[in-house]
Scaffold this motif. Structure first.
Motif, PDB file in Angstrom:
ATOM      1  N   ALA A 263      44.904  39.068   6.106  1.00  0.00           N
ATOM      2  CA  ALA A 263      44.237  39.878   5.082  1.00  0.00           C
ATOM      3  C   ALA A 263      45.161  40.143   3.896  1.00  0.00           C
ATOM      4  CB  ALA A 263      43.772  41.196   5.695  1.00  0.00           C
ATOM      5  N   GLU A 264      46.393  40.545   4.178  1.00  0.00           N
ATOM      6  CA  GLU A 264      47.340  40.857   3.108  1.00  0.00           C
ATOM      7  C   GLU A 264      47.597  39.640   2.233  1.00  0.00           C
ATOM      8  OE1 GLU A 264      51.779  42.782   2.900  1.00  0.00           O
ATOM      9  OE2 GLU A 264      51.507  40.889   3.950  1.00  0.00           O
ATOM     10  N   ALA A 386      48.151  31.712   7.212  1.00  0.00           N
ATOM     11  CA  ALA A 386      47.731  30.347   6.882  1.00  0.00           C
ATOM     12  C   ALA A 386      46.234  30.155   7.078  1.00  0.00           C
ATOM     13  CB  ALA A 386      48.489  29.343   7.765  1.00  0.00           C
ATOM     14  N   VAL A 387      45.630  30.906   8.004  1.00  0.00           N
ATOM     15  CA  VAL A 387      44.243  30.661   8.414  1.00  0.00           C
ATOM     16  C   VAL A 387      43.230  31.506   7.648  1.00  0.00           C
ATOM     17  CG1 VAL A 387      42.635  30.731  10.361  1.00  0.00           C
ATOM     18  CG2 VAL A 387      44.997  29.957  10.712  1.00  0.00           C
ATOM     19  N   VAL A 388      43.467  32.818   7.555  1.00  0.00           N
ATOM     20  CA  VAL A 388      42.478  33.721   6.944  1.00  0.00           C
ATOM     21  C   VAL A 388      42.201  33.378   5.479  1.00  0.00           C
ATOM     22  CG1 VAL A 388      41.974  36.131   6.357  1.00  0.00           C
ATOM     23  CG2 VAL A 388      42.962  35.565   8.592  1.00  0.00           C
ATOM     24  N   PRO A 389      43.206  33.035   4.653  1.00  0.00           N
ATOM     25  CA  PRO A 389      42.885  32.654   3.275  1.00  0.00           C
ATOM     26  C   PRO A 389      41.923  31.469   3.182  1.00  0.00           C
ATOM     27  CG  PRO A 389      45.226  33.115   3.472  1.00  0.00           C
ATOM     28  CD  PRO A 389      44.664  33.116   4.862  1.00  0.00           C
ATOM     29  N   PHE A 390      41.968  30.559   4.166  1.00  0.00           N
ATOM     30  CA  PHE A 390      41.021  29.445   4.186  1.00  0.00           C
ATOM     31  C   PHE A 390      39.584  29.960   4.309  1.00  0.00           C
ATOM     32  CE2 PHE A 390      43.994  25.842   5.116  1.00  0.00           C
ATOM     33  CZ  PHE A 390      43.436  24.967   4.189  1.00  0.00           C
ATOM     34  N   PRO A 408      38.795  39.813   4.288  1.00  0.00           N
ATOM     35  CA  PRO A 408      39.860  40.768   4.638  1.00  0.00           C
ATOM     36  C   PRO A 408      39.327  42.108   5.103  1.00  0.00           C
ATOM     37  CG  PRO A 408      39.828  40.345   2.262  1.00  0.00           C
ATOM     38  CD  PRO A 408      38.933  39.333   2.899  1.00  0.00           C
ATOM     39  N   MET A 409      38.153  42.533   4.608  1.00  0.00           N
ATOM     40  CA  MET A 409      37.594  43.815   5.061  1.00  0.00           C
ATOM     41  C   MET A 409      37.311  43.780   6.562  1.00  0.00           C
ATOM     42  SD  MET A 409      34.296  45.986   3.659  1.00  0.00           S
ATOM     43  CE  MET A 409      33.055  45.088   4.575  1.00  0.00           C
ATOM     44  N   LEU A 410      36.775  42.662   7.054  1.00  0.00           N
ATOM     45  CA  LEU A 410      36.520  42.522   8.489  1.00  0.00           C
ATOM     46  C   LEU A 410      37.832  42.520   9.280  1.00  0.00           C
ATOM     47  CD1 LEU A 410      33.665  39.845   8.431  1.00  0.00           C
ATOM     48  CD2 LEU A 410      33.441  42.301   8.892  1.00  0.00           C
TER      49      LEU A 410
END
Length: 433
Positions: A263-264, A386-390, A408-410
């Motif tokens: 998220a960050e 590496a994964v969440v921004p995708f 990111p809210m989730l």
């Protein structure tokens, strides 16, 4: 951005006070440098996206290669440091990171693929550096003040993440005159190619400067008379005791680290593009990069506030409240418009501040002699960056940039659950959470 793989390797240190102070000064500079290099990605992403006409998902390969290095290199780095020692390990990390920065020079004329390789090499060096430097800080002085020493160096890491976007905005995004879409369309193919070459070349000088600085630090670190730190025998074998997966606080903590870092990093990666949206602030990329410094700067301020608050309030409760604050700010970001939305998403940085060290501490609580193994598990979870921004990039390409912040809210939703689950646990208690 302090995502610091601290592999607990029992050791003893022998040194005089003067050499300890000298060592702390040098290591503090290292913390500043890797913070700066990490937050520079937030400037590099929109720049490369524009130069190579990338989708958001393609642009997120920058973070995938950078944070993927944590997952790939973290455990081998621990083995390397055990073999060659903390000081030589830090030197090796600096040299590899310097090589990664130097690769940006040929990448400017070779294409996006070499940039991604350069980022992986750079991040590999930073990972080795962190594995060596973090425990070194805790071992070079009085054990009773180890936490305060690490907090001091982490504060300078945050200073580096604050300075990085300012440095990148000035030398990278501000390095070429702005050209409108109409002006770009009116150019000939040759003129467009020349403009694109000039844009991509703006990364060469800043990263060569950083390569030189890292190499100089490697030389200083190699010849510095630093305290000698010797490894002690492990207190417990790798297979002793119940499985680490049976420790629920560790498993949930690893998920929380994955989602928090994701998220960050995801928010930071999209900030320049988001602040450039006409319905938000309509800033040019160079100006928007200066505002990104607020995101990281507020995290630095929050660390000091969190340190004071958590002397009286349980870390889990502070974590839950922080996650709740981040959720409310992102909800406002999703529903609002204008500059108020800009300040709301930047203010998430303040609530991010205490999350990583607090999750880390709760997750390791009660592991005893297996704390080192648990730390390794948590360090690998940093791959969330590496994964969440995708995932957010996919939504940004298909739904829109503003709605994509639901990702990111989730993530913060799970961190809220994790914090409240351990809200009654004080880390000084011997009881297992």
């Amino acid at each position: 951005m302090s995502h610091s793989p601290v592999h607990s390797m029992p050791a003893t240190a022998t040194a005089q006070g003067g050499s300890n102070v000298r060592a702390l000064v040098i290591i503090t500079i290292l913390f500043f440098m890797w913070g700066m290099l990490t937050s520079l990605n937030d400037v590099l992403i929109p720049h490369l996206k524009s130069v190579y006409t990338l989708t958001y998902v393609q642009a997120m390969l920058v973070q995938f290669c950078f944070f993927g290095a944590y997952f790939v290199v973290s455990l081998p780095a621990g083995g390397l440091v055990r073999r060659i020692g903390y000081q030589r390990g830090a030197v090796a990390g600096l040299v590899i990171a310097s090589t990664g920065c130097a690769l940006f020079y040929p990448a400017a004329s070779s294409g996006y693929g070499l940039f991604l390789l350069a980022l992986f090499v750079l991040a590999s060096g930073i990972t080795i550096l962190q594995v060596a430097a973090n425990p070194f800080v805790t071992l070079i002085g009085d054990p009773r003040t180890a936490s305060s020493r690490l907090n001091l160096t982490q504060a300078f890491n945050s200073l580096g993440t604050t300075v990085g976007p300012l440095f990148g905005g000035l030398l990278i995004l501000g390095g070429v005159a702005l050209v409108s879409e109409a002006e770009l369309a009116a150019m000939t193919e040759v003129e467009r190619a020349a403009h694109r070459a000039a844009e991509v070349a703006t990364v060469q000088t800043p990263y060569l400067m950083l390569a030189g600085a890292l190499l100089l630090l490697a030389v200083v670190f190699a010849f510095a008379r630093l305290p000698r730190v010797e490894h002690a025998a492990a207190a417990s074998g790798p297979d002793s005791g119940p499985s680490l997966l049976s420790r629920r606080n560790l498993v949930l903590g690893a998920v929380a680290i994955f989602l928090y870092v994701g998220a960050e990093v995801s928010i930071g990666s999209f900030l320049v593009s988001f602040l450039s949206e006409p319905d938000v602030a309509g800033l040019d990329h160079a100006t928007a990069a200066n505002y990104v410094a607020y995101y990281w700067g507020l995290a630095m301020v929050g660390r000091f506030l969190g340190f004071a608050v958590m002397r009286k309030v349980s870390p889990g409760l502070v974590l839950g409240i922080s996650a709740g604050g981040a959720i409310l700010l992102i909800l406002f970001t999703l529903l609002g418009s204008g500059r108020a939305v800009m300040w709301a998403i930047l203010a998430v940085g303040l609530f991010n501040s205490i999350m990583f060290p607090t999750i880390f501490s709760i997750a390791l609580h009660g592991l005893g002699a297996r704390t080192g193994q648990g730390s390794g598990v948590l360090c690998m979870a940093i791959v969330g960056g590496a994964v969440v921004p995708f995932a957010q990039g996919y939504l940004a390409d298909n739904v829109g940039l503003q709605p994509s912040f639901v990702v990111p809210m989730l993530c913060y939703g799970f961190i809220l659950y994790f914090g409240l689950r351990y809200a009654r646990v004080f880390l000084g208690d011997p009881a297992r959470p």
